[in-house]
Design an enzyme around this catalytic site. Structure first.
Site, short mmCIF file in Angstrom:
data_model
loop_
_atom_site.label_atom_id
_atom_site.label_comp_id
_atom_site.label_asym_id
_atom_site.label_seq_id
_atom_site.Cartn_x
_atom_site.Cartn_y
_atom_site.Cartn_z
N ASN A 125 41.17 47.66 38.63
CA ASN A 125 42.51 47.51 39.19
C ASN A 125 43.53 47.47 38.05
OD1 ASN A 125 44.86 46.68 40.50
ND2 ASN A 125 44.13 44.59 40.81
N CYS A 133 43.04 41.32 42.85
CA CYS A 133 41.60 41.51 42.72
C CYS A 133 40.88 40.19 42.43
CB CYS A 133 41.29 42.55 41.65
SG CYS A 133 42.08 42.25 40.06
#
Length: 167
Positions: A125, A133
């Site tokens: 991410n 995340c």
């Protein structure tokens, strides 16, 4: 067509954060020592945090760390494969203060057998914290992998459960 990149560095309760914008839209939020952090040279020109588009990003991060903001509205540009983007887009659906397992995230994507692939995409991410995340944990509740380090993940989850930053 060539993209224009800029970056700035801001302090946070979790260490320095490097904010990267591509064509005026936030495309990266990286922590010091983060796994999968691109090379500094790829971030473009360093500018002041007061230069667009960073003031709104900084304002929202400041409110988040003060426990006053639970959902980010700053636009983001997520660059990755179609599968990675689908995982990252699903992450913003995890409510503040809650966690999902990698298995649940895979199931929400309609790919119940893809929890490992989801984990790999989650780890890459590019816009941590804003695309949360850190809210994804192991099926047993274990604190598995986090690009910013397990200690930061635990601190972010504890912060969200209480609404106050940890020193």
């Amino acid at each position: 067509m060539t993209s224009t990149k800029q970056h700035t560095v801001v302090d946070s309760p979790y260490g320095e954060l490097t904010l990267v914008a591509t064509d005026g839209v936030l495309s990266g939020l990286y922590m010091t020592g983060q796994r999968h952090r691109p090379a500094e040279e790829s971030f473009g020109e360093r500018v002041a945090a007061a230069e667009e588009p960073f003031p709104e990003v900084v304002r929202q991060l400041t409110a988040y760390f003060a426990g006053e903001l639970t959902e980010f509205t700053v636009p983001v540009r997520l660059e990755g494969t179609a599968f990675q983007r689908s995982v990252w887009e699903q992450l913003v659906r995890i409510p503040y203060g809650q966690t999902w397992s990698y298995g649940r995230l895979a199931a929400e994507l309609g790919k119940p057998g893809a929890s490992r692939a989801v984990g790999l995409a989650n780890g890459k991410n590019p816009v941590g914290i804003i695309v949360p995340c850190h809210r994804v944990i192991g099926a047993s509740g274990s604190m598995t992998g986090y690009g910013g380090g397990i200690e930061r993940k635990v601190r972010l989850l504890e912060f969200e459960s209480r609404g106050t930053a940890l020193a």
